[in-house]
Design a protein around this motif. Structure first.
Motif, PDB file in Angstrom:
ATOM      1  N   ASP A  72       5.236  42.259 -18.852  1.00  4.98           N
ATOM      2  CA  ASP A  72       6.192  41.884 -17.221  1.00  4.98           C
ATOM      3  C   ASP A  72       7.175  40.304 -18.673  1.00  4.98           C
ATOM      4  O   ASP A  72       6.815  39.066 -17.194  1.00  4.98           O
ATOM      5  CB  ASP A  72       6.192  41.811 -16.170  1.00  4.98           C
ATOM      6  N   HIS A  74       9.864  38.613 -18.046  1.00  7.99           N
ATOM      7  CA  HIS A  74      10.451  38.245 -17.069  1.00  7.99           C
ATOM      8  C   HIS A  74       9.352  37.342 -16.788  1.00  7.99           C
ATOM      9  O   HIS A  74       9.575  35.653 -16.706  1.00  7.99           O
ATOM     10  CB  HIS A  74      11.271  38.586 -16.407  1.00  7.99           C
ATOM     11  N   ASP A  75       8.091  37.650 -15.813  1.00 10.61           N
ATOM     12  CA  ASP A  75       8.140  37.290 -14.805  1.00 10.61           C
ATOM     13  C   ASP A  75       6.799  36.019 -15.582  1.00 10.61           C
ATOM     14  O   ASP A  75       6.114  35.151 -15.351  1.00 10.61           O
ATOM     15  CB  ASP A  75       6.592  38.147 -14.182  1.00 10.61           C
ATOM     16  N   THR A  76       6.674  36.279 -16.715  1.00 11.87           N
ATOM     17  CA  THR A  76       5.504  36.025 -18.410  1.00 11.87           C
ATOM     18  C   THR A  76       6.405  34.159 -18.245  1.00 11.87           C
ATOM     19  O   THR A  76       5.136  33.027 -17.720  1.00 11.87           O
ATOM     20  CB  THR A  76       4.646  36.823 -19.512  1.00 11.87           C
ATOM     21  N   MET A  78       9.180  33.390 -17.222  1.00 12.96           N
ATOM     22  CA  MET A  78       9.970  32.295 -16.213  1.00 12.96           C
ATOM     23  C   MET A  78       8.669  31.356 -15.533  1.00 12.96           C
ATOM     24  O   MET A  78       9.178  30.899 -14.491  1.00 12.96           O
ATOM     25  CB  MET A  78      10.910  32.786 -15.544  1.00 12.96           C
ATOM     26  N   ASN A  79       8.222  32.287 -14.672  1.00 14.71           N
ATOM     27  CA  ASN A  79       7.059  31.504 -13.450  1.00 14.71           C
ATOM     28  C   ASN A  79       5.210  31.045 -14.910  1.00 14.71           C
ATOM     29  O   ASN A  79       4.864  30.759 -14.103  1.00 14.71           O
ATOM     30  CB  ASN A  79       6.987  32.822 -12.535  1.00 14.71           C
ATOM     31  N   TYR A 188      21.601  33.035 -12.076  1.00 14.78           N
ATOM     32  CA  TYR A 188      21.247  32.849 -10.272  1.00 14.78           C
ATOM     33  C   TYR A 188      22.341  33.348  -9.456  1.00 14.78           C
ATOM     34  O   TYR A 188      21.926  34.288  -8.675  1.00 14.78           O
ATOM     35  CB  TYR A 188      19.603  32.655  -9.780  1.00 14.78           C
ATOM     36  N   THR A 256       9.385  26.758  -6.803  1.00 10.59           N
ATOM     37  CA  THR A 256       9.445  28.241  -6.524  1.00 10.59           C
ATOM     38  C   THR A 256       9.384  28.088  -4.912  1.00 10.59           C
ATOM     39  O   THR A 256       9.953  28.767  -4.717  1.00 10.59           O
ATOM     40  CB  THR A 256       8.381  29.329  -7.271  1.00 10.59           C
ATOM     41  N   ALA A 373      14.417  37.090 -20.829  1.00  6.36           N
ATOM     42  CA  ALA A 373      13.187  36.693 -19.630  1.00  6.36           C
ATOM     43  C   ALA A 373      14.615  37.050 -18.650  1.00  6.36           C
ATOM     44  O   ALA A 373      14.168  38.390 -17.946  1.00  6.36           O
ATOM     45  CB  ALA A 373      12.547  35.466 -19.582  1.00  6.36           C
ATOM     46  N   SER A 377      14.778  40.721 -16.382  1.00  9.90           N
ATOM     47  CA  SER A 377      15.002  40.613 -15.600  1.00  9.90           C
ATOM     48  C   SER A 377      16.511  40.928 -14.754  1.00  9.90           C
ATOM     49  O   SER A 377      16.011  41.399 -13.124  1.00  9.90           O
ATOM     50  CB  SER A 377      14.994  39.377 -14.499  1.00  9.90           C
TER      51      SER A 377
END
Length: 423
Positions: A72, A74-76, A78-79, A188, A256, A373, A377
């Protein structure tokens, strides 16, 4: 039977690959690290795709795609990675130089990002019409927002060794820190309008931007100050390194949860820890450990990140027809960067000499993992394939072509600027 990897397995594979490829590059090629990792990842992806084409019944591409899906991206990023990378980058930025160029940085990372988003958005709308695709304008702006943030990781290493004026160094570093956060917020906001089908409202978008960006800056200042005060009260390098880790991980998680910009918060927190924190709260031993620890984190994460960018070519194997459109977007994105940077620089010629600042900031505006990323998403649909293909081609060109040649460009520009001063 598909094999699903645990997070530890995925991390182990990526670290081993990064270490092996890093050794090969250092031993034989001596390319800049980001360029080498991206190039080797892309070559590996092409080999996988070619193997599937030659050997009927082979499903290597499918297995690699499943591996990347398990990670993942994007998750890896961005978060996870982004918070560490931005904090590590901010640690090395001199806040005094940043203060001198504060208006330039503020304009480039806000108005510059907005201008680039509009130019790329209208340009992509024209390009898609030219090739027979009718892309909605709001989705073209979404692409403009995700491709506008720059990621000059490779450039900063060159700037440290070249005789670039400190104000220009600080401007490039500051812009790279803050336009990431601004670009993510703009992305976003536009994505919510594109997915929801509601008319885009400038007042509502402005309100969301102020809340997220200023909220992130305020949170970053608070947690950075808390970390500074905590480290000033003790002298134990192991505990103080853990405090910096807690600042990054806890601060980003809190941002977040509060729905404010984590990237902006990490940039501000890193500036506080890296300036008054290092000057007044750390002993020489602690400073040495903290800086070396975060330099290592930065190197490892960048190696993994740019390797992942190269490997993502496997995901695009089914969208090869869209890569032609991606090639056409490369000059569009470069032109948008030239306009969004060049116009303000005309007014700052005394502070930032145009013959040096313009080529360095335009060609040095590299795109990287954040753009990939954000593209990954996007919700499933025809526009995701178009935007992902265009994003990948721009990022690949940016890292391989711009990243490999920026060093020579900086040195030539510095030489010309020095000669002009002498004359």
């Amino acid at each position: 039977m598909p094999i699903h990897l645990s997070p530890f397995d995925a991390a182990a594979i990526l670290i081993v690959l990064s270490a092996v490829l890093g050794w090969v590059n250092h031993r034989y090629f001596r390319l800049p690290g980001t360029v080498a990792m991206t190039l080797m990842g892309a070559v590996a992806s092409l080999c996988v795709i070619a193997a599937d084409a030659v050997f009927q019944g082979s499903d290597i591409s499918a297995q690699v795609s499943r591996f990347l899906d398990d990670i993942d991206f994007h998750d890896t990023l961005m978060n996870g990675m982004l918070s560490f990378l931005l904090f590590a980058g901010a640690l090395h930025v001199d806040i005094e130089h940043l203060r001198r160029g504060r208006w330039q940085i503020a304009i480039l990372s806000t108005i510059g990002v907005a201008a680039s988003t509009l130019i790329v958005g209208f340009g992509l709308k024209a390009l898609t019409g030219l090739v027979g695709m009718e892309a909605p304008l709001i989705w073209c702006f979404v692409f403009g927002a995700l491709i506008s943030p720059t990621d000059p990781v490779a450039v900063m290493g060159v700037l440290k060794t070249a005789r670039v004026p400190p104000t220009l160094q600080a401007t490039i570093a500051g812009e790279s820190l803050f336009n990431d956060g601004v670009g993510v917020v703009v992305f976003y906001i536009l994505l919510a309008s594109a997915v929801g089908g509601e008319a885009f409202s400038i007042p509502h978008a402005g309100e969301m931007f102020v809340v997220e960006a200023l909220g992130g800056a305020l949170l970053g200042a608070v947690i950075g100050w808390i970390a500074y005060r905590a480290m000033k009260m003790i002298d134990d390098y192991s505990v103080e390194v853990m405090i910096t880790l807690a600042t990054v991980m806890g601060g980003y998680a809190l941002a977040t949860a509060l729905h404010i910009s984590g990237p902006v918060a990490m940039a501000v927190a890193g500036l506080i820890v890296g300036n008054p924190g290092i000057s007044y709260a750390m002993s020489d031993t602690t400073k040495d450990y903290v800086l070396k620890f975060w330099a290592l984190i930065d190197e490892v994460l960048n190696a993994v990140l740019f390797l992942l960018i190269g490997l993502e070519a496997v995901v695009l194997a089914d969208s090869i027809g869209l890569l032609g459109l991606g090639l056409l977007t490369i000059p569009l994105v470069l032109a948008a960067r030239a306009v969004s940077v060049g116009a303000p620089l005309l007014f700052w010629r005394r502070l930032l000499p145009l013959p040096l600042a313009f080529p360095v900031m335009t060609w040095g505006g590299l795109r990287g993992g954040i753009s990939i990323a954000l593209a990954l998403s996007l919700p499933e649909g025809p526009m995701k394939d178009v935007i992902l293909a265009a994003t990948y081609m721009v990022v690949l060109f940016s890292v391989l072509a711009q990243g490999a040649t920026i060093g020579g460009l900086v040195r030539r520009s510095v030489k010309r600027a020095s000669a002009a001063v002498v004359d």
